[in-house]
Design a protein around this motif. Structure first.
Motif, PDB file in Angstrom:
ATOM      1  N   PHE A  94       0.804  -1.219   0.000  1.00 53.48           N
ATOM      2  CA  PHE A  94       0.000   0.000   0.000  1.00 53.48           C
ATOM      3  C   PHE A  94       0.839   1.272   0.000  1.00 53.48           C
ATOM      4  O   PHE A  94       0.300   2.366   0.018  1.00 53.48           O
ATOM      5  N   THR A  95       2.157   1.140  -0.016  1.00 49.51           N
ATOM      6  CA  THR A  95       3.022   2.315  -0.079  1.00 49.51           C
ATOM      7  C   THR A  95       3.387   2.620  -1.525  1.00 49.51           C
ATOM      8  O   THR A  95       3.084   1.858  -2.436  1.00 49.51           O
ATOM      9  N   LYS A  96       4.059   3.751  -1.722  1.00 52.00           N
ATOM     10  CA  LYS A  96       4.516   4.149  -3.049  1.00 52.00           C
ATOM     11  C   LYS A  96       6.046   4.191  -3.081  1.00 52.00           C
ATOM     12  O   LYS A  96       6.707   4.091  -2.052  1.00 52.00           O
ATOM     13  N   LYS A  97       6.582   4.369  -4.264  1.00 48.59           N
ATOM     14  CA  LYS A  97       8.037   4.453  -4.423  1.00 48.59           C
ATOM     15  C   LYS A  97       8.564   5.690  -3.710  1.00 48.59           C
ATOM     16  O   LYS A  97       7.872   6.700  -3.551  1.00 48.59           O
ATOM     17  N   TYR A 124       7.658  -3.486 -11.171  1.00 50.23           N
ATOM     18  CA  TYR A 124       7.053  -2.863  -9.993  1.00 50.23           C
ATOM     19  C   TYR A 124       5.811  -3.676  -9.668  1.00 50.23           C
ATOM     20  O   TYR A 124       4.802  -3.601 -10.367  1.00 50.23           O
ATOM     21  N   LEU A 125       5.901  -4.502  -8.635  1.00 51.96           N
ATOM     22  CA  LEU A 125       4.814  -5.423  -8.293  1.00 51.96           C
ATOM     23  C   LEU A 125       3.977  -4.799  -7.187  1.00 51.96           C
ATOM     24  O   LEU A 125       4.472  -4.524  -6.093  1.00 51.96           O
ATOM     25  N   LYS A 126       2.704  -4.598  -7.481  1.00 45.44           N
ATOM     26  CA  LYS A 126       1.829  -3.862  -6.561  1.00 45.44           C
ATOM     27  C   LYS A 126       0.565  -4.663  -6.273  1.00 45.44           C
ATOM     28  O   LYS A 126      -0.230  -4.934  -7.173  1.00 45.44           O
ATOM     29  N   THR A 127       0.374  -5.054  -5.008  1.00 46.47           N
ATOM     30  CA  THR A 127      -0.847  -5.785  -4.647  1.00 46.47           C
ATOM     31  C   THR A 127      -1.885  -4.870  -4.018  1.00 46.47           C
ATOM     32  O   THR A 127      -3.040  -5.264  -3.866  1.00 46.47           O
ATOM     33  N   SER A 134       0.413   7.840 -11.101  1.00 45.72           N
ATOM     34  CA  SER A 134       1.586   7.364 -10.373  1.00 45.72           C
ATOM     35  C   SER A 134       2.248   6.202 -11.105  1.00 45.72           C
ATOM     36  O   SER A 134       3.477   6.136 -11.223  1.00 45.72           O
ATOM     37  N   LEU A 135       1.440   5.278 -11.615  1.00 43.19           N
ATOM     38  CA  LEU A 135       1.992   4.126 -12.333  1.00 43.19           C
ATOM     39  C   LEU A 135       2.668   4.548 -13.638  1.00 43.19           C
ATOM     40  O   LEU A 135       3.667   3.943 -14.038  1.00 43.19           O
ATOM     41  N   ASN A 136       2.159   5.571 -14.285  1.00 46.18           N
ATOM     42  CA  ASN A 136       2.787   6.058 -15.513  1.00 46.18           C
ATOM     43  C   ASN A 136       4.180   6.625 -15.231  1.00 46.18           C
ATOM     44  O   ASN A 136       5.097   6.485 -16.044  1.00 46.18           O
ATOM     45  N   LEU A 137       4.342   7.266 -14.091  1.00 44.85           N
ATOM     46  CA  LEU A 137       5.656   7.780 -13.707  1.00 44.85           C
ATOM     47  C   LEU A 137       6.632   6.645 -13.450  1.00 44.85           C
ATOM     48  O   LEU A 137       7.827   6.749 -13.737  1.00 44.85           O
ATOM     49  N   ILE A 138       6.119   5.549 -12.908  1.00 40.39           N
ATOM     50  CA  ILE A 138       6.953   4.376 -12.651  1.00 40.39           C
ATOM     51  C   ILE A 138       7.463   3.790 -13.960  1.00 40.39           C
ATOM     52  O   ILE A 138       8.623   3.380 -14.070  1.00 40.39           O
ATOM     53  N   LYS A 139       6.622   3.774 -14.968  1.00 41.60           N
ATOM     54  CA  LYS A 139       7.045   3.273 -16.279  1.00 41.60           C
ATOM     55  C   LYS A 139       8.160   4.122 -16.864  1.00 41.60           C
ATOM     56  O   LYS A 139       9.049   3.619 -17.546  1.00 41.60           O
ATOM     57  N   LYS A 140       8.140   5.426 -16.574  1.00 34.85           N
ATOM     58  CA  LYS A 140       9.205   6.304 -17.053  1.00 34.85           C
ATOM     59  C   LYS A 140      10.534   5.976 -16.393  1.00 34.85           C
ATOM     60  O   LYS A 140      11.595   6.297 -16.930  1.00 34.85           O
ATOM     61  N   ASP A 141      10.473   5.332 -15.226  1.00 36.55           N
ATOM     62  CA  ASP A 141      11.694   4.916 -14.532  1.00 36.55           C
ATOM     63  C   ASP A 141      12.235   3.588 -15.063  1.00 36.55           C
ATOM     64  O   ASP A 141      13.212   3.069 -14.531  1.00 36.55           O
ATOM     65  N   GLY A 142      11.582   3.047 -16.096  1.00 38.64           N
ATOM     66  CA  GLY A 142      12.058   1.794 -16.691  1.00 38.64           C
ATOM     67  C   GLY A 142      11.491   0.548 -16.054  1.00 38.64           C
ATOM     68  O   GLY A 142      11.996  -0.556 -16.299  1.00 38.64           O
TER      69      GLY A 142
END
Length: 345
Positions: A94-97, A124-127, A134-142
């Motif tokens: 439930f936390t973020k990067k 990035y495995l998120k349950t 937020s997830l789109n920003l994670i994709k920018k991180d590769g």
């Protein structure tokens, strides 16, 4: 309900351990212990790789898994007859990067792959749940995203496994998914946090919104909010925000595109008067003054009560009607803007 290990062990470290445990079953040397878990482990590892690379039919000759190398939650070395991979898993419930976290992990993985001639797959495995922004920003991180529904789809392929650990984890994920889907079948007045999150995810897909997240105001209880749009009035962002109930007309002072001599209260009052007069002209009786005006970086100037946009608290949601009402209020706000002001969503 039957006691569930993962309803008790909810920390990310416990989930890290489960992921590493499941990955280890994919190694061929573990096939003799439990064939079903071995096949599930292979399916899981290949699903992670498929987030970055074409699905391979090659057998996995070696799977080695560990934790906390370079502070990475879980890392996996995979070898086939032709390719070697490194899977870097950042595991979240439930936390973020954290700032700079994924970039560091990606760089560590790149260095390792260059040294050993491997291909890198960052996941990035998120349950829990996280906004699409937020997830789109994670994709920018590769990093590719692997979410709760991805995990459920894999685990449900092996319902007959005799492992209590696996059963508990699968049941826990289903419980989380059901809690987030419950907004569709729960009376509006009985919604909990999970219902609101599920509803905001529904809006992401069916209305299009800017973002949603948890707000922790210094002077009150936390709540889940959703920002529906981000328009500009004379250089100041104006937008609609759902605050786990009421629909608020907001103005941002801190994100202004221009310098101003106006005080925060002066700016708030000017935007309030524009909204009030337009609502009066257009017979928008549900739009009214908030109980009190605040002075801050983000200020509420007018509100619509939950019952007027969401529905009767004793009834279930009518999704089509709610989407229609929210579109109506977005259009109302846009009608107040000069034509030259640009708009996001």
């Amino acid at each position: 309900m039957k006691p569930n290990l993962f309803s008790i062990a909810t920390k990310e470290l416990h989930q890290d351990a489960f992921i590493a445990w499941l990955v280890q079953w994919a190694d061929p040397k573990n096939a003799s212990y439990d064939e079903t878990l071995h096949r599930l482990g292979i399916t899981f590892v290949k699903a992670l790789l498929a987030k970055r690379y074409p699905v391979t039919d090659e057998p996995l000759l070696k799977v080695r898994c560990g934790r906390q190398w370079e502070n990475i939650d879980v890392y996996v070395e995979v070898e086939t007859a032709t390719v070697k991979y490194l899977i870097v898993i950042e595991d979240k419930t439930f936390t973020k990067k954290r700032e700079g976290q994924l970039e560091r992990y990606h760089l560590s993985g790149e260095r390792w792959c260059k040294k050993f001639g491997a291909k890198l797959c960052c996941v990035y495995l998120k349950t829990g749940s996280e906004s699409q922004k937020s997830l789109n920003l994670i994709k920018k991180d590769g990093f590719a995203t692997f979410d709760r529904k991805d995990f459920i789809a894999i685990l449900d392929q092996y319902p007959s496994s005799g492992s209590d650990i696996l059963t508990d984890f699968r049941v826990r994920l289903h419980q989380l998914q059901m809690a987030h889907d419950a907004f569709e079948t729960t009376q509006l007045g009985q919604w909990d946090d999970a219902c609101w999150i599920g509803f905001y995810q529904y809006l992401e897909k069916n209305l299009g919104i800017i973002d949603w997240n948890l707000v922790n105001p210094p002077s009150g209880a936390s709540f889940w909010n959703a920002v529906l749009n981000w328009d500009y009035w004379n250089g100041f962002p104006v937008y609609l925000q759902i605050e786990q109930g009421k629909l608020c007309f907001k103005i941002s002072y801190i994100d202004a595109e221009i310098d101003t001599e106006l005080s925060k209260s002066e700016l708030r009052n000017r935007w309030y008067e524009i909204v009030r007069k337009a609502a009066q002209r257009q017979n928008e009786d549900a739009i009214h003054r908030p109980n009190r005006f605040g002075v801050g970086d983000y200020m509420t100037t007018a509100v619509v009560n939950a019952a007027d946009w969401l529905g009767d608290p004793k009834q279930n949601i009518d999704p089509v009607a709610v989407i229609s009402r929210l579109r109506h209020y977005k259009n109302f706000l846009k009608s107040l803007l000069p034509n030259e002001n640009h708009t996001i969503a």
